[in-house]
Design a protein around this motif. Structure first.
Motif, mmCIF file in Angstrom:
data_model
loop_
_atom_site.group_PDB
_atom_site.id
_atom_site.type_symbol
_atom_site.label_atom_id
_atom_site.label_comp_id
_atom_site.label_asym_id
_atom_site.label_seq_id
_atom_site.Cartn_x
_atom_site.Cartn_y
_atom_site.Cartn_z
ATOM 1 N N UNK A 149 0.827 -1.206 0.000
ATOM 2 C CA UNK A 149 0.000 0.000 0.000
ATOM 3 C C UNK A 149 0.855 1.246 0.000
ATOM 4 N N UNK A 150 0.201 2.390 -0.016
ATOM 5 C CA UNK A 150 0.919 3.658 0.066
ATOM 6 C C UNK A 150 1.477 4.158 -1.241
ATOM 7 N N UNK A 151 0.889 3.739 -2.374
ATOM 8 C CA UNK A 151 1.396 4.174 -3.671
ATOM 9 C C UNK A 151 0.717 5.441 -4.163
ATOM 10 N N UNK A 152 -0.328 5.863 -3.479
ATOM 11 C CA UNK A 152 -1.012 7.107 -3.825
ATOM 12 C C UNK A 152 -1.146 7.943 -2.555
ATOM 13 N N UNK A 153 -1.478 9.217 -2.725
ATOM 14 C CA UNK A 153 -1.625 10.099 -1.571
ATOM 15 C C UNK A 153 -2.695 9.632 -0.607
ATOM 16 N N UNK A 161 1.920 3.649 16.855
ATOM 17 C CA UNK A 161 3.248 3.502 16.261
ATOM 18 C C UNK A 161 3.614 4.801 15.541
ATOM 19 N N UNK A 162 4.113 5.749 16.301
ATOM 20 C CA UNK A 162 4.445 7.058 15.764
ATOM 21 C C UNK A 162 5.546 7.034 14.723
ATOM 22 N N UNK A 163 6.500 6.157 14.885
ATOM 23 C CA UNK A 163 7.616 6.114 13.929
ATOM 24 C C UNK A 163 7.144 5.669 12.543
ATOM 25 N N UNK A 164 6.298 4.656 12.486
ATOM 26 C CA UNK A 164 5.793 4.206 11.183
ATOM 27 C C UNK A 164 4.794 5.215 10.600
ATOM 28 N N UNK A 165 4.003 5.840 11.461
ATOM 29 C CA UNK A 165 3.076 6.870 10.976
ATOM 30 C C UNK A 165 3.877 8.012 10.352
ATOM 31 N N UNK A 166 4.964 8.400 10.998
ATOM 32 C CA UNK A 166 5.798 9.474 10.475
ATOM 33 C C UNK A 166 6.484 9.052 9.174
ATOM 34 N N UNK A 167 6.919 7.812 9.107
ATOM 35 C CA UNK A 167 7.544 7.304 7.875
ATOM 36 C C UNK A 167 6.568 7.415 6.699
ATOM 37 N N UNK A 168 5.298 7.077 6.936
ATOM 38 C CA UNK A 168 4.295 7.188 5.872
ATOM 39 C C UNK A 168 3.962 8.647 5.562
ATOM 40 N N UNK A 188 6.633 11.462 -2.110
ATOM 41 C CA UNK A 188 6.233 10.717 -3.300
ATOM 42 C C UNK A 188 4.872 11.107 -3.873
ATOM 43 N N UNK A 189 4.037 11.741 -3.063
ATOM 44 C CA UNK A 189 2.657 11.963 -3.519
ATOM 45 C C UNK A 189 2.191 13.403 -3.394
ATOM 46 N N UNK A 230 -2.016 12.412 -6.953
ATOM 47 C CA UNK A 230 -2.693 11.206 -7.431
ATOM 48 C C UNK A 230 -3.488 11.571 -8.679
ATOM 49 N N UNK A 231 -3.108 11.061 -9.844
ATOM 50 C CA UNK A 231 -3.829 11.476 -11.052
ATOM 51 C C UNK A 231 -5.192 10.818 -11.151
ATOM 52 N N UNK A 232 -6.232 11.534 -11.439
ATOM 53 C CA UNK A 232 -6.260 12.991 -11.368
ATOM 54 C C UNK A 232 -6.200 13.426 -9.909
ATOM 55 N N UNK A 233 -6.003 14.704 -9.676
ATOM 56 C CA UNK A 233 -5.896 15.234 -8.318
ATOM 57 C C UNK A 233 -7.017 14.686 -7.428
ATOM 58 N N UNK A 234 -6.632 14.186 -6.249
ATOM 59 C CA UNK A 234 -7.598 13.663 -5.284
ATOM 60 C C UNK A 234 -7.316 14.348 -3.944
#
Length: 144
Positions: free
Chosen positions: A4-8, A23-30, A37-38, A47-51
């Protein structure tokens, strides 16, 4: 992550999952992934089109890392990552009818002020303590 995490919007969605899992560290990583990336230079989700979900979800994901409001139960700093070790939040309106101001330093809550806009009773989870607070309209509670 894990597919997951390939779009905004999906990054924002995952930020919320990690925040709710404390889990603050993983939330911050995302959150970083969302921004790098997004997100376009104009801060809009790419995210095409803008979302708009990536924008709104990312902003709310930050709030979920700082405060989780379930109405009669509020968790303070549940998923604070080390990168957000100091800061403040002012004027946050709780579902219970209160306005919350708080500050933290070295990842620890320093000040908390709750102003009731109506009569209320709320449980606050602060560190590993539970504080049940009852306030009448316009009454202020301070913790420091």
């Amino acid at each position: 992550m894990n597919g997951g995490g390939h779009t905004g919007w999906s990054c924002a969605w995952i930020i919320h999952f990690y925040a709710r899992l404390f889990d603050g560290e993983m939330a911050y990583k995302m959150l970083r992934k969302l921004f790098t990336d997004s997100t376009l230079d104009n801060l809009l989700d790419n995210c095409p089109p803008f979302v708009i979900d990536g924008n709104f979800g990312g902003a709310n994901g930050i709030l979920e890392m700082l405060i989780q409001d379930y109405g009669e139960r509020v968790v303070i700093l549940p998923a604070l990552p080390k990168e957000l070790g100091a800061g403040y939040l002012k004027g946050f309106r709780l579902k219970s009818g209160a306005v919350l101001n708080m500050s933290w330093k070295e990842r620890e809550l320093r000040e908390l002020e709750i102003r009731a806009e109506r009569d209320l009773e709320v449980e606050f989870y602060i560190r590993k303590e539970i504080k049940r607070i009852g306030l009448a309209a316009q009454q202020i509670y301070r913790w420091d």
